[in-house]
Design a protein around this motif. Sequence first.
Motif, PDB file in Angstrom:
ATOM      1  N   TRP A  62       1.807   3.215  -3.202  1.00  0.00           N
ATOM      2  CA  TRP A  62       1.418   4.341  -3.789  1.00  0.00           C
ATOM      3  C   TRP A  62       1.529   5.758  -3.054  1.00  0.00           C
ATOM      4  O   TRP A  62       1.245   5.852  -1.892  1.00  0.00           O
ATOM      5  CB  TRP A  62      -0.179   3.863  -3.822  1.00  0.00           C
TER       6      TRP A  62
ATOM      7  N   ALA B 278       0.761  -1.349   0.012  1.00  0.00           N
ATOM      8  CA  ALA B 278      -0.072   0.070   0.091  1.00  0.00           C
ATOM      9  C   ALA B 278       1.042   1.375  -0.059  1.00  0.00           C
ATOM     10  O   ALA B 278       0.395   2.283  -0.495  1.00  0.00           O
ATOM     11  CB  ALA B 278      -0.981  -0.068   1.243  1.00  0.00           C
ATOM     12  N   THR B 279       2.014   1.035   0.698  1.00  0.00           N
ATOM     13  CA  THR B 279       2.903   2.438   0.775  1.00  0.00           C
ATOM     14  C   THR B 279       3.412   2.724  -0.516  1.00  0.00           C
ATOM     15  O   THR B 279       4.123   3.849  -0.618  1.00  0.00           O
ATOM     16  CB  THR B 279       3.759   2.230   1.864  1.00  0.00           C
TER      17      THR B 279
ATOM     18  N   ARG C 282      -2.769  -3.805   0.050  1.00  0.00           N
ATOM     19  CA  ARG C 282      -2.294  -3.588  -1.256  1.00  0.00           C
ATOM     20  C   ARG C 282      -2.971  -2.234  -1.876  1.00  0.00           C
ATOM     21  O   ARG C 282      -3.936  -1.775  -1.258  1.00  0.00           O
ATOM     22  CB  ARG C 282      -2.465  -4.397  -2.448  1.00  0.00           C
ATOM     23  N   HIS C 283      -2.270  -1.725  -2.791  1.00  0.00           N
ATOM     24  CA  HIS C 283      -2.575  -0.205  -3.255  1.00  0.00           C
ATOM     25  C   HIS C 283      -3.490  -0.199  -4.435  1.00  0.00           C
ATOM     26  O   HIS C 283      -4.105   0.937  -4.712  1.00  0.00           O
ATOM     27  CB  HIS C 283      -1.594   0.787  -3.300  1.00  0.00           C
TER      28      HIS C 283
ATOM     29  N   HIS D 115      -5.060   0.605  -7.894  1.00  0.00           N
ATOM     30  CA  HIS D 115      -4.725   1.454  -8.839  1.00  0.00           C
ATOM     31  C   HIS D 115      -4.134   1.051 -10.295  1.00  0.00           C
ATOM     32  O   HIS D 115      -3.287   1.631 -10.767  1.00  0.00           O
ATOM     33  CB  HIS D 115      -3.711   2.766  -8.325  1.00  0.00           C
TER      34      HIS D 115
ATOM     35  N   SER E 125     -11.795  -1.273   0.860  1.00  0.00           N
ATOM     36  CA  SER E 125     -10.984  -0.216   0.564  1.00  0.00           C
ATOM     37  C   SER E 125     -10.402   0.145   1.790  1.00  0.00           C
ATOM     38  O   SER E 125     -10.623   0.131   2.968  1.00  0.00           O
ATOM     39  CB  SER E 125     -11.509   0.874   0.116  1.00  0.00           C
ATOM     40  N   GLY E 126      -9.006  -0.049   1.979  1.00  0.00           N
ATOM     41  CA  GLY E 126      -8.198   0.485   3.257  1.00  0.00           C
ATOM     42  C   GLY E 126      -7.963  -0.851   4.038  1.00  0.00           C
ATOM     43  O   GLY E 126      -7.418  -0.501   5.266  1.00  0.00           O
TER      44      GLY E 126
ATOM     45  N   ASP F  87      -8.757   3.616  -7.140  1.00  0.00           N
ATOM     46  CA  ASP F  87      -8.697   3.236  -5.651  1.00  0.00           C
ATOM     47  C   ASP F  87      -8.085   1.838  -5.704  1.00  0.00           C
ATOM     48  O   ASP F  87      -7.573   1.189  -6.589  1.00  0.00           O
ATOM     49  CB  ASP F  87     -10.048   3.375  -5.289  1.00  0.00           C
ATOM     50  N   ASP F  88      -8.179   1.303  -4.357  1.00  0.00           N
ATOM     51  CA  ASP F  88      -7.526  -0.061  -4.189  1.00  0.00           C
ATOM     52  C   ASP F  88      -8.571  -1.236  -3.945  1.00  0.00           C
ATOM     53  O   ASP F  88      -7.993  -2.227  -3.655  1.00  0.00           O
ATOM     54  CB  ASP F  88      -6.862   0.051  -2.661  1.00  0.00           C
TER      55      ASP F  88
END
Length: 582
Positions: free
Chosen positions: A194, A191-192, A237-238, A240, A224-225, A256-257
């Motif tokens: 992105w 996730a980081t 995970r991110h 996109h 999400s998130g 979005d994710d």
Amino acid sequence: MTSVIRFVALSLLPLCLACILARGVEPANPARRLRVGVVQMALGRTIAEKQQRILAGISSAAARDVRVVVFPEGALRGIDGDQPALVEQAVSAIRQAAREAKVYVVFGGATYSMKLRREANWMQVIGPDGREVFRYEKLYDNHRATMPGVFLIDGIPCSAIICADRWLRGVEEIPIQQGAQVSFELSCNFATEWVAPFGWYWYVPRALRNNVWVVFANTGNKVSGAPDDPAARHELRHGHSAIIAPDGRITAAARDDVEAIVVADLDVSQATRTAALTRAAHPALRKFWEAGATLQRGGTVEAPSLKPLTAAEADITLATAQVVDDLPSMQTILARARATNADLVVFPARAIDETALPQLQAAARDHRMTVVVGTEHRRAGQRYNSAFVIGPDGSLLTRYDQLSATPPFQPGDDPSAMWFRVKGVPAVVTIGEDTLWTELAELAAVAGAQIHVHLDRDPANDPEAALRRLQVWSNLASFQTFTATANVVGSAIWDDLRDAEERRAEVQGLPRPNTGAVEVYSPFSANLVVRAGPNAPFITATRHVGARNRYHPARTSNFNPQMDAWYRFGAAIVCPEEPTRP
């Protein structure tokens, strides 16, 4: 015109997928049209679960007339991936689904390797007849794996990258030199990775510097998130996923994710590879790219041994000033820079007339600092977009002519002229479109550069132009250097000196290292330390620079030993001799 439509996926699916559809004007030649669907799917626990999700994605994409269905890295991966029979059964089911839907399927998998004694990622391309078209093993996992090359989808040359292999130029770009017009990347990014202020910062520059289609398939989340396993925040995970045109436009993307299908029609005739071929045809770089192709095919290349440049550790203060066509203001800036203990001041490209250099040299001598300034240089009736480096004693250390220059300027022919030193620290300078010729920045880092200054004169400052500039500069600055990018707007200072520590912290879930104050923290690329604005045209930043740049072999040959000679060969081209010491 391109339209984007979001809608809920067909009810026949066992998972709910949003679908983003981008349709362009039908190409005149149907053979050059390729409809691609990227399935941004969430992680699963078992091979059987992943198999069902892949089959569902194929069905949903095929219902939208997609010809190529693309899944992320590790799409076929599970806790039972150490059972070959289960994996082979799943692959057979995917082959059958591809044959029934008459589509190509591009997907990633991961299985336990007895040889490596750990899990290793791989990817496959299955054709509409159910047969294997292409397969390669991730070099970041299996460093001795065969280098991937070009494969065909409906006669269209394509290439593929698995996640971190994007940082291996031989994987990312040699297949494009060999003809690939579509570059697929399958990822399972943290996730980081992105970084919202930078957007698609790895993928837009790839499209631009190669003029190819870039298809980015990434893992998403069910919610999400939130990681699929609440106890494993590290698994977030991110998303996109995106499809990016050869001119850097985002043609279609998941914004979005969460799980989604991203669909776009690719007019492959737009993928001219002009920028890639121009770089490889330059007299200063032609032999470098030829050597890379030889090694990628399993050949050998004679390359000198490498002794990277070193220096005593030092605190370095970089400064940039958005001042052009105003020598008195530039002289004033140097006095101000001296008051902030700046070691190096950088002005934009073509900031002054060459006839004003003696006065700037005198000011640099008076304030005992190194200055880099852009001018138009004329020689033998030809015009060059040049950078002059002035030492703290007022002497001219080097003049570098932009290698990537286009009319009205002549391209330079000497990359070794990039080099100089600041307080003994090896440094290089580039100009203009050199920012997309990232092999210059990478090979300079391999040779030992720890400071990189880049000069530009791009007045565009609309949101899209500003974002693209950040994306391109972020790539340029991500070779473990301390970097200043000077422009007439949006100048910035970047820090990638502690790249290894930042990555390790994210991968291992450790506390982030203290890299100093930054405007944008980006653990997998250079950090944006500070950026100039309308009310702050002069910016500075200070970092402690170590004895040597450790980018090579840590980020190059250690993961890709087959190409070690290529890095050494290239470093000898850009830095054949010891640079001047001010």
